[in-house]
Write an enzyme that holds these catalytic residues in place. Structure first.
Site, PDB file in Angstrom:
ATOM      1  N   LYS B  68      52.594  37.486  64.162  1.00 20.55           N
ATOM      2  CA  LYS B  68      52.594  37.767  65.607  1.00 20.55           C
ATOM      3  C   LYS B  68      52.600  36.448  66.369  1.00 20.55           C
ATOM      4  O   LYS B  68      51.929  35.479  65.974  1.00 20.55           O
ATOM      5  CB  LYS B  68      51.338  38.566  65.943  1.00 20.55           C
ATOM      6  CG  LYS B  68      51.268  39.070  67.389  1.00 20.55           C
ATOM      7  CD  LYS B  68      50.016  39.922  67.590  1.00 20.55           C
ATOM      8  CE  LYS B  68      49.964  40.500  69.005  1.00 20.55           C
ATOM      9  NZ  LYS B  68      48.755  41.304  69.219  1.00 20.55           N
ATOM     10  N   SER B 143      49.615  45.764  71.127  1.00 17.13           N
ATOM     11  CA  SER B 143      50.532  44.729  71.505  1.00 17.13           C
ATOM     12  C   SER B 143      51.253  44.068  70.324  1.00 17.13           C
ATOM     13  O   SER B 143      52.125  43.228  70.524  1.00 17.13           O
ATOM     14  CB  SER B 143      49.797  43.652  72.307  1.00 17.13           C
ATOM     15  OG  SER B 143      48.766  43.110  71.543  1.00 17.13           O
ATOM     16  N   SER B 167      45.491  46.929  69.232  1.00 17.63           N
ATOM     17  CA  SER B 167      46.807  46.305  69.128  1.00 17.63           C
ATOM     18  C   SER B 167      47.416  46.221  67.746  1.00 17.63           C
ATOM     19  O   SER B 167      48.576  45.848  67.615  1.00 17.63           O
ATOM     20  CB  SER B 167      46.768  44.906  69.753  1.00 17.63           C
ATOM     21  OG  SER B 167      46.627  45.043  71.151  1.00 17.63           O
TER      22      SER B 167
END
Lengths: 94, 441
Positions: B68, B143, B167
C-alpha cells in the site's frame, strides 16, 4: 449551527489550509452535517476516565546512542524544497 | 498461495518464473483494474534474477508482494495517493519492508488507496479509482483497495495494507479475499504514514490463511523504532464463541444468512454489546483529532509539493490547500475544531471517555469468549461514485471500527455473500489465525 462563518475562518487559519469562498461554504455545511450526525455521543452517560493507552501502559525507551545514517541524511536534505549549506530554507514568518 | 510458496521453496518454480506469471496478469488486466499507483517491473525483474541464483532461500523466497502506498519502500515513490506527495521518495524502508527484503520477497509496486487513508472505497485517491476485480463497476472497498484488488486479480501473491477503522477488512470483504488486521502493537508502524496513531495497524491480504500466517509471522514483532510494539501474550482458551446481536442491525439479509450458515457448527452464543451504538462517532471523532495532528507535518517545505511563494503562512497554506483533497481537508478542519480549547471538553474528551466505555465492555466479553463473530461489512460493494456524501460512507464502517477502538485482532473471511469477521483479544493473533484456518474449508 455549531460552526459559523467566523469559526470556519478561524479553523482554516489554524489548520493552515487556505479556502476559497465556495470551499468555505461547502465545507461549513459538510462539517455541520457531520457533527450533527455524530452528536448522539454527547448523550452518553460517562463516568469513565479518558482512555489514552491501547496496550502498553508504560512508554518504552531506547538507549540514546548515535547511529551512522549518513546515506539517509543525504536523501533527506535532497528532498528539501529549498536548501542552502544543508539547511532547510523557509520563507520569513512575517 | 500455499502451492506457489512450496514450489518456490522446493526449487520447482523459479522466482523469475513466478514474477513473469504475475506480470502477465498485470499486462492483461491492470488497464481495467488500476490497482497500482506505481509499478517497478525492472527492479522486480532484477531482484528475481538475483534470487534465482541464490542458494539459501528466505521464507518469502520469490513471492511477489504489493505494498500500500502509505508504507515506505526505498527507491519507490510513496504518494499516499495524494498530490502532496506525488513525487516523494522515502529515504528509508519501513521495518516491515526490511523484513520482507531480508526474507527474499519481491516487491513489485505500490498500490492505490484513499488519499492518506481517508475513505472506505478507494475512490478518494488523487490519481485514479481502483475497480473491484469481481465486478468492475463496483468499488474494491477502502482504504487499502489497491492491495486487495492486486491480490484478487493475481497481480501478486501477497499484499500489505493498513487498517485504522476497517481499511483492510472492508476491501477484503468487498473483493472476496482474506484480510487480517493484527492486534494493535503486533506490527511495527515505523515507515507507515500514520492516519490515527492510536488506531492504525499494518496488516496482510492473501487468497488463503496460509499466506496471511506466513507474512504475518515475518513482519510481526517488537521494534525499538515503534514504541507501542510489544510481544503479545495469548489469552487462555475458553472454548466458547459468541455472535454479537448488534452486528446484524441494518445488515443485508443475504449477508446475514451467509454468516449464520458459515458458523452454524460453532454453537455460538448470542450476546449483546450495547455501547457499540456509540462506536461510529467515537471512532470518527478520534480519527479527526489524531489526523489533524499528524497532517501538520505536510507543509511543502521539508519535502512534498511546494506552495506559492510568499511569507511562511502563505506558502504553507497554499501548499496544503492545493495538494490535499476534499475529504482530507474535511477531516483536518474537523480535528482542529474538536481539539481546540473551547470545544475540546465537549467533543474530544467526551470521545476519549466513550472509548474507555466501549473498550472495557468488549474486553469483558472477550474474557468469557474466545472469539466474537459477525459480518465484516453490512452491505456488498457499492457502485463506483454511489456513496458521494461523507456520512453515507462513514456509516459503512460500523462493524469494523469497534475493533480498532479496542486494539483487537480481527480477520475477514470471504463468504458467498459478504464476509465473516472473526474478532479476538489483543494479543491473540496466532490463536485467531489458527481458528481461521479451521473455518477456511
Amino acid at each position: 449551527m455549531e460552526i459559523d462563518k467566523q469559526t470556519m475562518k478561524r479553523i482554516s487559519e489554524t489548520s493552515r489550509i487556505k479556502l476559497s469562498e465556495k470551499e468555505e461554504e461547502t465545507l461549513t455545511k459538510d462539517l455541520n452535517n457531520i457533527l450533527s450526525f455524530f452528536s448522539e455521543i454527547k448523550k452518553l452517560e460517562l463516568d469513565k476516565g479518558e482512555e489514552y493507552y491501547i496496550g502498553r501502559k508504560k512508554s518504552k525507551q531506547r538507549k540514546d546512542e548515535p547511529e551512522n545514517r549518513k546515506e539517509e541524511s543525504e536523501e533527506i536534505v535532497k528532498a528539501f524544497n529549498s536548501e542552502e549549506d544543508r539547511y532547510l530554507l523557509a520563507p520569513k514568518s512575517l | 498461495m500455499k502451492e506457489t510458496h512450496e514450489k518456490l521453496q522446493k526449487g520447482i518454480l523459479k522466482p523469475s518464473e513466478n514474477l513473469e506469471l504475475k506480470i502477465k496478469k498485470i499486462e492483461e488486466n491492470e488497464g481495467k483494474i488500476h490497482a497500482f499507483i506505481n509499478i517497478y517491473l525492472e527492479e522486480a525483474r532484477k531482484r528475481a534474477e538475483e534470487l534465482d541464483k541464490k542458494e539459501k532461500k528466505g521464507k518469502l523466497y520469490g513471492l511477489v508482494i504489493a505494498v500500500k502506498d502509505n508504507i515506505a519502500v526505498k527507491g519507490m515513490k510513496m504518494t499516499c495517493a495524494s498530490k502532496m506527495l506525488e513525487n516523494y521518495l522515502p529515504p528509508y524502508n519501513a521495518s516491515v519492508i526490511e523484513k520482507i527484503i531480508e526474507e527474499d520477497g519481491i516487491i513489485i509496486g505500490k498500490t492505490n488507496m484513499d488519499e492518506f487513508a481517508c475513505g472506505s472505497d478507494t475512490t478518494h485517491s488523487a490519481f485514479q479509482t481502483t475497480r473491484n476485480p469481481t465486478d468492475l463497476n463496483k468499488v474494491p472497498g477502502g482504504s487499502s483497495g489497491g492491495s486487495a484488488a492486486a491480490v484478487k486479480a493475481g497481480f501478486c501473491d501477497l499484499a500489505l495494507g493498513s487498517d485504522t477503522g476497517g481499511s483492510i477488512r472492508c476491501p477484503a470483504s468487498f473483493c472476496k479475499t482474506f484480510g487480517f488486521k493484527p492486534s494493535y502493537g503486533s506490527i511495527s508502524r515505523y515507515g507507515l504514514a500514520d492516519m490515527a496513531m492510536s488506531l492504525d495497524q499494518i496488516g496482510v491480504f492473501s487468497e488463503d490463511v496460509y499466506g496471511i500466517q506466513l507474512l504475518f509471522n515475518i513482519i510481526k514483532g517488537d521494534d525499538a523504532r515503534d514504541a507501542v510494539t510489544t510481544t503479545q501474550k495469548q489469552s487462555t482458551t475458553k472454548n466458547k464463541v459468541a455472535i454479537v446481536k448488534e452486528f446484524f442491525e441494518n445488515c443485508d439479509k443475504k449477508i446475514e444468512e451467509s454468516v449464520r450458515e458459515k458458523i452454524k457448527k460453532l454453537n455460538a452464543e448470542e450476546i449483546s454489546i450495547p455501547s457499540l451504538k456509540y462506536a461510529l462517532p467515537t471512532y470518527y471523532l478520534l480519527v479527526y483529532s489524531e489526523f489533524a495532528s499528524t497532517m501538520q507535518k505536510y507543509d511543502g517545505l521539508k519535502y512534498g509539493s511546494k506552495g506559492k511563494p510568499g511569507d511562511l503562512t502563505e506558502t504553507v497554506s497554499s501548499a496544503r490547500s492545493e495538494n490535499f483533497g476534499l475529504e482530507v481537508k474535511r477531516r483536518i478542519l474537523l480535528g482542529t475544531y474538536i481539539t481546540s480549547k473551547d470545544y475540546r471538553e465537549a467533543w474530544y474528551v467526551t470521545t476519549l471517555k466513550a472509548r474507555s466505555a466501549i473498550k472495557s465492555e468488549i474486553e469483558e466479553k472477550l474474557k468469557e469468549y474466545d472469539y466474537l463473530l459477525g459480518p465484516t461489512m453490512p452491505m456488498e460493494a457499492w457502485n463506483i461514485g454511489e456513496k458521494g456524501e461523507p456520512t453515507q460512507m462513514y456509516a459503512a464502517d460500523i462493524l469494523t471500527v469497534p475493533i480498532n477502538i479496542a486494539g483487537l485482532s480481527a480477520i475477514s473471511i470471504p463468504l458467498k455473500n459478504g464476509g465473516l469477521q472473526v474478532i479476538a483479544s489483543q494479543g491473540d493473533d496466532d490463536k485467531l489465525l489458527k481458528f481461521a484456518e479451521g473455518l477456511e474449508k
